[in-house]
Write a protein that holds these residues in place. Structure first.
Motif, mmCIF file in Angstrom:
data_model
loop_
_atom_site.group_PDB
_atom_site.id
_atom_site.type_symbol
_atom_site.label_atom_id
_atom_site.label_comp_id
_atom_site.label_asym_id
_atom_site.label_seq_id
_atom_site.Cartn_x
_atom_site.Cartn_y
_atom_site.Cartn_z
ATOM 1 N N CYS A 128 37.515 3.460 30.201
ATOM 2 C CA CYS A 128 37.588 4.255 31.427
ATOM 3 C C CYS A 128 36.791 5.541 31.287
ATOM 4 N N PHE A 129 35.823 5.728 32.144
ATOM 5 C CA PHE A 129 35.064 6.974 32.191
ATOM 6 C C PHE A 129 35.692 7.874 33.250
ATOM 7 N N SER A 194 28.311 5.167 32.320
ATOM 8 C CA SER A 194 29.393 5.091 33.303
ATOM 9 C C SER A 194 28.922 4.594 34.654
ATOM 10 N N PHE A 198 32.742 7.897 39.476
ATOM 11 C CA PHE A 198 33.977 8.099 38.719
ATOM 12 C C PHE A 198 35.219 7.940 39.602
ATOM 13 N N SER A 200 34.953 5.228 36.438
ATOM 14 C CA SER A 200 34.216 3.991 36.194
ATOM 15 C C SER A 200 34.975 3.237 35.107
ATOM 16 N N THR A 215 35.075 1.004 40.347
ATOM 17 C CA THR A 215 34.649 2.402 40.486
ATOM 18 C C THR A 215 35.438 3.076 41.600
#
Length: 232
Positions: A128-129, A194, A198, A200, A215
């Motif tokens: 997870c970004f 990513s 966000f 992402s 996303t």
């Protein structure tokens, strides 16, 4: 008659209370094992039922001939209650597969920057970004954290740019205490890996191949249920 009207108003008002506490009520149901989609359907049905009872009381109060059937009352209550339940929407679409075809790129460079995050066995990893100021990131982190509390088996690795203090505050406030937290100091690498949107969220196998990608607000109730029920 006054008392009946009062009860009707109470039930109709109750249908508005549910959406304003929708998130909290959904999480409570998930924690007892209902799953995300089932929990939201229960709450939406509760809204419909409240409107139905409210209309039924009014029908029995004002319709002297009582010729208005229960079916008609229900057909009025169904779209009304269902619509009320969406007063506080969370996602672009609550249900359905909203994944895309984005693949994780520059895997080797990312591992060199944050260390190897892939599982040593055949299990998958949720990568997870997040950014600490992103509203959808906060929602996603909280929901994924709830998944872990509810028994999600796959490992969660969260990747952040910026200051450690900001990330620690984000984790403390938004349910990521069980995340494996990593930091990217290279802003360009963070954006490229990513995909620049966000949160992402990549579901990847132990070879780094992307299985699913969400996303923004696309990690919805269906996606959360998919992750919750996914075997390692």
């Amino acid at each position: 008659m006054v008392l009946r009207i009062l009860f009707s108003l109470i039930f109709f008002s109750a249908s508005f209370i549910v959406p304003f506490y929708f998130d909290l009520l959904t999480i409570s149901l998930v924690k007892v094992g209902t799953g995300w989609v089932a929990a939201t359907i229960i709450l939406r049905a509760l809204c419909i039922l409240s409107v139905f009872i409210s209309l039924l009381i009014l029908k029995n109060t004002f319709s002297k001939t009582r010729k208005i059937s229960l079916v008609i009352v229900f057909l009025i209550a169904l779209p009304t209650g269902f619509g009320i339940s969406f007063i506080s929407p969370i996602y672009q679409s609550d249900y359905g597969d909203l994944t895309d075809d984005v693949q994780l790129v520059k895997l080797d460079e990312l591992k060199a920057e944050i260390g190897n995050f892939l599982s040593s066995d055949n299990s998958s990893t949720l990568l997870c970004f997040f950014t600490t100021t992103c509203p959808h990131c906060k929602v996603a982190a909280e929901k994924i954290g709830i998944n872990q509390e509810a028994g999600q088996k796959i490992k969660v690795v969260s990747v952040f740019p910026g200051e450690v203090a900001d990330t620690e505050k984000f984790i403390a406030e938004h349910g990521g205490q069980q995340f494996d937290v990593r930091y990217v100091n290279n802003d360009q690498l963070f954006v490229e890996t990513s995909d620049g949107v966000f949160p992402s969220v990549f579901l990847i196998d132990n070879n780094g191949n992307t299985l699913k990608h969400w996303t923004g607000d696309n990690l919805n109730y269906s996606g959360l249920d998919y992750l919750l029920n996914l075997e390692q």
